[in-house]
Motif scaffolding. Structure first.
Motif, PDB file in Angstrom:
ATOM      1  N   ALA A   1       0.840  -1.209   0.000  1.00 49.56           N
ATOM      2  CA  ALA A   1       0.000   0.000   0.000  1.00 49.56           C
ATOM      3  C   ALA A   1       0.874   1.259   0.000  1.00 49.56           C
ATOM      4  O   ALA A   1       0.598   2.240  -0.722  1.00 49.56           O
ATOM      5  N   PHE A   2       1.907   1.237   0.830  1.00 53.50           N
ATOM      6  CA  PHE A   2       2.820   2.386   0.870  1.00 53.50           C
ATOM      7  C   PHE A   2       3.495   2.591  -0.484  1.00 53.50           C
ATOM      8  O   PHE A   2       3.534   3.714  -1.024  1.00 53.50           O
ATOM      9  N   ALA A   3       4.026   1.488  -1.057  1.00 52.41           N
ATOM     10  CA  ALA A   3       4.758   1.590  -2.320  1.00 52.41           C
ATOM     11  C   ALA A   3       3.838   2.004  -3.458  1.00 52.41           C
ATOM     12  O   ALA A   3       4.216   2.797  -4.335  1.00 52.41           O
ATOM     13  N   GLU A   4       2.600   1.443  -3.451  1.00 47.97           N
ATOM     14  CA  GLU A   4       1.653   1.786  -4.513  1.00 47.97           C
ATOM     15  C   GLU A   4       1.313   3.274  -4.479  1.00 47.97           C
ATOM     16  O   GLU A   4       1.373   3.966  -5.503  1.00 47.97           O
ATOM     17  N   ALA A   5       0.945   3.758  -3.305  1.00 49.64           N
ATOM     18  CA  ALA A   5       0.583   5.185  -3.198  1.00 49.64           C
ATOM     19  C   ALA A   5       1.790   6.082  -3.460  1.00 49.64           C
ATOM     20  O   ALA A   5       1.663   7.156  -4.071  1.00 49.64           O
ATOM     21  N   ALA A   6       2.975   5.646  -3.015  1.00 49.97           N
ATOM     22  CA  ALA A   6       4.176   6.436  -3.277  1.00 49.97           C
ATOM     23  C   ALA A   6       4.456   6.512  -4.769  1.00 49.97           C
ATOM     24  O   ALA A   6       4.837   7.571  -5.292  1.00 49.97           O
ATOM     25  N   ALA A   7       4.279   5.391  -5.485  1.00 48.46           N
ATOM     26  CA  ALA A   7       4.509   5.386  -6.924  1.00 48.46           C
ATOM     27  C   ALA A   7       3.506   6.298  -7.632  1.00 48.46           C
ATOM     28  O   ALA A   7       3.856   7.059  -8.547  1.00 48.46           O
ATOM     29  N   ILE A   8       2.243   6.229  -7.180  1.00 49.50           N
ATOM     30  CA  ILE A   8       1.218   7.097  -7.793  1.00 49.50           C
ATOM     31  C   ILE A   8       1.549   8.569  -7.529  1.00 49.50           C
ATOM     32  O   ILE A   8       1.483   9.413  -8.426  1.00 49.50           O
ATOM     33  N   GLY A   9       1.925   8.906  -6.275  1.00 46.39           N
ATOM     34  CA  GLY A   9       2.292  10.294  -5.966  1.00 46.39           C
ATOM     35  C   GLY A   9       3.504  10.748  -6.749  1.00 46.39           C
ATOM     36  O   GLY A   9       3.566  11.880  -7.241  1.00 46.39           O
ATOM     37  N   GLY A  10       4.509   9.867  -6.887  1.00 44.90           N
ATOM     38  CA  GLY A  10       5.703  10.219  -7.638  1.00 44.90           C
ATOM     39  C   GLY A  10       5.401  10.460  -9.105  1.00 44.90           C
ATOM     40  O   GLY A  10       5.926  11.397  -9.726  1.00 44.90           O
ATOM     41  N   ILE A  11       4.542   9.588  -9.685  1.00 40.60           N
ATOM     42  CA  ILE A  11       4.184   9.763 -11.101  1.00 40.60           C
ATOM     43  C   ILE A  11       3.396  11.057 -11.294  1.00 40.60           C
ATOM     44  O   ILE A  11       3.612  11.809 -12.254  1.00 40.60           O
ATOM     45  N   ALA A  12       2.478  11.348 -10.376  1.00 46.67           N
ATOM     46  CA  ALA A  12       1.676  12.570 -10.491  1.00 46.67           C
ATOM     47  C   ALA A  12       2.559  13.819 -10.401  1.00 46.67           C
ATOM     48  O   ALA A  12       2.398  14.767 -11.186  1.00 46.67           O
ATOM     49  N   ASP A  13       3.471  13.780  -9.450  1.00 47.86           N
ATOM     50  CA  ASP A  13       4.340  14.954  -9.311  1.00 47.86           C
ATOM     51  C   ASP A  13       5.343  15.050 -10.457  1.00 47.86           C
ATOM     52  O   ASP A  13       5.732  16.145 -10.860  1.00 47.86           O
ATOM     53  N   TRP A  14       5.788  13.902 -10.975  1.00 45.50           N
ATOM     54  CA  TRP A  14       6.635  13.933 -12.179  1.00 45.50           C
ATOM     55  C   TRP A  14       5.896  14.599 -13.320  1.00 45.50           C
ATOM     56  O   TRP A  14       6.453  15.443 -14.034  1.00 45.50           O
ATOM     57  N   TYR A  15       4.623  14.224 -13.474  1.00 41.93           N
ATOM     58  CA  TYR A  15       3.816  14.827 -14.534  1.00 41.93           C
ATOM     59  C   TYR A  15       3.693  16.334 -14.319  1.00 41.93           C
ATOM     60  O   TYR A  15       3.821  17.126 -15.260  1.00 41.93           O
ATOM     61  N   ALA A  16       3.442  16.747 -13.084  1.00 42.65           N
ATOM     62  CA  ALA A  16       3.259  18.174 -12.795  1.00 42.65           C
ATOM     63  C   ALA A  16       4.533  18.965 -13.083  1.00 42.65           C
ATOM     64  O   ALA A  16       4.478  20.064 -13.648  1.00 42.65           O
ATOM     65  N   VAL A  17       5.691  18.403 -12.687  1.00 46.43           N
ATOM     66  CA  VAL A  17       6.951  19.106 -12.903  1.00 46.43           C
ATOM     67  C   VAL A  17       7.275  19.188 -14.388  1.00 46.43           C
ATOM     68  O   VAL A  17       7.659  20.232 -14.912  1.00 46.43           O
ATOM     69  N   VAL A  18       7.108  18.068 -15.082  1.00 43.63           N
ATOM     70  CA  VAL A  18       7.413  18.048 -16.514  1.00 43.63           C
ATOM     71  C   VAL A  18       6.472  18.957 -17.276  1.00 43.63           C
ATOM     72  O   VAL A  18       6.880  19.650 -18.221  1.00 43.63           O
ATOM     73  N   ALA A  19       5.194  19.016 -16.857  1.00 43.63           N
ATOM     74  CA  ALA A  19       4.204  19.824 -17.580  1.00 43.63           C
ATOM     75  C   ALA A  19       4.531  21.308 -17.533  1.00 43.63           C
ATOM     76  O   ALA A  19       4.065  22.075 -18.385  1.00 43.63           O
ATOM     77  N   LEU A  20       5.328  21.724 -16.563  1.00 37.55           N
ATOM     78  CA  LEU A  20       5.731  23.133 -16.523  1.00 37.55           C
ATOM     79  C   LEU A  20       6.600  23.496 -17.719  1.00 37.55           C
ATOM     80  O   LEU A  20       6.505  24.596 -18.265  1.00 37.55           O
ATOM     81  N   PHE A  21       7.468  22.568 -18.126  1.00 36.81           N
ATOM     82  CA  PHE A  21       8.490  22.898 -19.115  1.00 36.81           C
ATOM     83  C   PHE A  21       8.226  22.288 -20.492  1.00 36.81           C
ATOM     84  O   PHE A  21       8.663  22.847 -21.502  1.00 36.81           O
ATOM     85  N   LYS A  22       7.579  21.160 -20.554  1.00 38.25           N
ATOM     86  CA  LYS A  22       7.392  20.489 -21.857  1.00 38.25           C
ATOM     87  C   LYS A  22       6.150  19.623 -21.802  1.00 38.25           C
ATOM     88  O   LYS A  22       5.478  19.534 -20.765  1.00 38.25           O
ATOM     89  N   ARG A  23       5.878  18.934 -22.907  1.00 37.49           N
ATOM     90  CA  ARG A  23       4.747  18.009 -22.955  1.00 37.49           C
ATOM     91  C   ARG A  23       5.232  16.631 -22.484  1.00 37.49           C
ATOM     92  O   ARG A  23       6.182  16.083 -23.053  1.00 37.49           O
ATOM     93  N   PRO A  24       4.591  16.084 -21.449  1.00 34.52           N
ATOM     94  CA  PRO A  24       5.029  14.773 -20.949  1.00 34.52           C
ATOM     95  C   PRO A  24       4.974  13.709 -22.035  1.00 34.52           C
ATOM     96  O   PRO A  24       3.946  13.540 -22.716  1.00 34.52           O
ATOM     97  N   LEU A  25       6.118  13.042 -22.211  1.00 33.09           N
ATOM     98  CA  LEU A  25       6.274  11.988 -23.219  1.00 33.09           C
ATOM     99  C   LEU A  25       5.962  12.476 -24.625  1.00 33.09           C
ATOM    100  O   LEU A  25       5.710  11.687 -25.533  1.00 33.09           O
ATOM    101  N   GLY A  26       5.971  13.817 -24.810  1.00 39.73           N
ATOM    102  CA  GLY A  26       5.711  14.389 -26.131  1.00 39.73           C
ATOM    103  C   GLY A  26       4.265  14.350 -26.544  1.00 39.73           C
ATOM    104  O   GLY A  26       3.944  14.662 -27.700  1.00 39.73           O
ATOM    105  N   LEU A  27       3.370  13.997 -25.640  1.00 38.17           N
ATOM    106  CA  LEU A  27       1.946  13.901 -25.971  1.00 38.17           C
ATOM    107  C   LEU A  27       1.292  15.275 -25.923  1.00 38.17           C
ATOM    108  O   LEU A  27       1.561  16.057 -25.017  1.00 38.17           O
ATOM    109  N   PRO A  28       0.392  15.592 -26.854  1.00 32.40           N
ATOM    110  CA  PRO A  28      -0.272  16.917 -26.876  1.00 32.40           C
ATOM    111  C   PRO A  28      -1.382  17.024 -25.837  1.00 32.40           C
ATOM    112  O   PRO A  28      -2.563  17.224 -26.159  1.00 32.40           O
ATOM    113  N   ILE A  29      -1.012  16.892 -24.581  1.00 33.25           N
ATOM    114  CA  ILE A  29      -1.989  16.955 -23.500  1.00 33.25           C
ATOM    115  C   ILE A  29      -2.279  18.423 -23.200  1.00 33.25           C
ATOM    116  O   ILE A  29      -1.351  19.241 -23.100  1.00 33.25           O
TER     117      ILE A  29
END
Length: 436
Positions: free
Chosen positions: A65-93
């Motif tokens: 449970a800890f690892a799952e939620a940590a992975a989800i939080g890490g992915i969400a924050d990775w997306y948020a940080v990347v979205a500031l500067f570029k398109r995540p994975l090059g997708l036109p989101i």
């Protein structure tokens, strides 16, 4: 002077200069990125392993449970940080690459923010008041070497200034204004005041002494005596001329006159001197009060001002000044440079010693510079906005990411930790309250 080859080139429009420590910042950023990515991957691996062996070891459910939620939080924050500067994975989101997509708006807001908050009259004046401009000027001028350098610069400009003033018509204007002012001056009272100053303490008696000396020389001049004798002979009867009475009379006249002049010369209180005093005083009073004298003086003044020689005097004088300034500027021992250097040093010294002048001068600098900033701040805002708009998007994003990206990466760590704790609490709650 530094070699031009070692001097950094000015940035072209759209180019951002990169600081020398950028490589260190980039290396630190990459290390934090790698650590955050490794942590995220570790959470996913821990989640997979814990889930796989949860049946054998139920307590691994908490780890999963800890690892799952940590992975989800890490992915969400990775997306948020990347979205500031570029398109995540090059997708036109939508709503990603926020900084590049809003470059113009960021530029305009940045320029407006600086104009309102940094270039407002109050903060600008307060900051300017902290600077002792007068002391800086005084210290600069007090250095003889700097004063000499400034004098060389100013001396080179003097001939050009003289020529520019002459060509601008200011010379003719000054000549006209001078004539107008002279027309207003009343000559007779002015002459009376000058004579009054001259006759103070009986200084005019020196003139009387010179008159006595001139008369003494006249009485000793052979040609003058011969002329006087001829005049006397012409007035005498024939019989008197026969007995040479003219020589006798001339001798008596010359001797009497010489004795009188000697008495007057030696006696400072002689009646003739007092008579001369009364004559001078009367002349000064008539010159001051007499309409006739005033009219004569005004006519003399008008005749003098109307003469062509006087009309060209200002032009000749200005031309002479220009020639002198030009020749002096070329001279190795320039008088203008010498006196200017001494003047600048003296100005610096006196400025350093006079606090009131420094205070007034500083206030003048504050008013002038604050007014200049106030009149130009909208231009500064537009300049900043134009510069930011002209920056290369990739380089702009790279520059922002290098300087603040490391702190943003720590958001990923925080997201994994907070997410993991939240997942652990939810899993524990579900067991306690739902019996799952």
């Amino acid at each position: 002077m530094a070699d031009d080859r070692t001097r950094p080139a000015a940035p072209a429009r759209g180019e951002i200069l990169v600081a020398a420590d950028e490589r260190a910042k980039l290396a630190a950023l990459n290390r934090v990125k790698a650590a955050a990515t490794f942590s995220l991957a570790l959470c996913i691996i821990v989640f997979a392993v814990s889930t796989l062996y949860e049946v054998r070891c139920p307590w691994l459910g908490f780890v999963a449970a800890f690892a799952e939620a940590a992975a989800i939080g890490g992915i969400a924050d990775w997306y948020a940080v990347v979205a500031l500067f570029k398109r995540p994975l090059g997708l036109p989101i939508p709503h990603t690459a926020i900084i590049p997509a809003n470059q113009d708006r960021i530029a305009d807001n940045l320029g407006h923010f600086i104009e309102v908050n940094f270039l407002a009259p109050g903060p600008v004046r307060e900051k300017l008041r902290e600077v002792d401009f007068a002391a800086l000027v005084a210290d600069w001028l007090s250095e003889p070497r700097r004063a000499q350098g400034l004098s060389h610069f100013v001396a080179r400009l003097v001939p050009q200034m003289v020529r520019a003033i002459g060509d601008s018509g200011l010379k003719d204007f000054a000549s006209q204004r001078l004539n107008e002012q002279l027309e207003k001056v009343k000559i007779a009272p002015l002459a009376a005041d000058l004579l009054s100053a001259f006759t103070e303490d009986r200084r005019h008696q020196r003139l009387f002494d010179e008159i006595i000396k001139a008369l003494g020389k006249f009485l000793n001049d052979e040609q003058a005596l011969a002329m006087m004798r001829d005049k006397i002979r012409d007035e005498l009867p024939t019989l008197a001329r026969y007995f040479r009475a003219d020589a006798y009379l001339l001798k008596r006249i010359v001797n009497s006159a010489g004795e009188l002049l000697s008495e007057v010369r030696d006696d400072r209180d002689h009646p003739m001197r007092h008579e001369f005093d009364r004559f001078v005083e009367g002349f000064i009073e008539r010159l001051r009060d007499s309409p006739e004298y005033a009219e004569r003086a005004e006519k003399l003044k008008r005749d003098l001002l109307a003469r062509p020689e006087l009309a060209g005097l200002v032009g000749e004088m200005w031309s002479s000044i220009g020639n002198f300034a030009e020749q002096d500027a070329k001279s190795a021992n320039s008088l203008i440079r010498k006196h200017l250097a001494l003047l600048f040093v003296d100005i610096g010294r006196q400025l350093a010693e006079d606090p009131q002048v420094r205070a007034d001068m500083n206030q003048g600098f504050v008013v002038a510079l604050a007014s200049f900033v106030e009149s130009q701040k909208s231009g500064v805002s537009a300049f900043i906005a134009d510069q930011v708009k002209g920056w290369d998007l990739g380089q702009l994003t790279h520059l922002i990411e290098i300087n603040i990206g490391r702190d943003l990466q720590y958001i990923r760590f925080n997201g994994m930790i907070i997410g993991g704790i939240a997942g652990l609490l939810l899993h524990t709650g579900s067991i306690l309250f739902l019996g799952d």
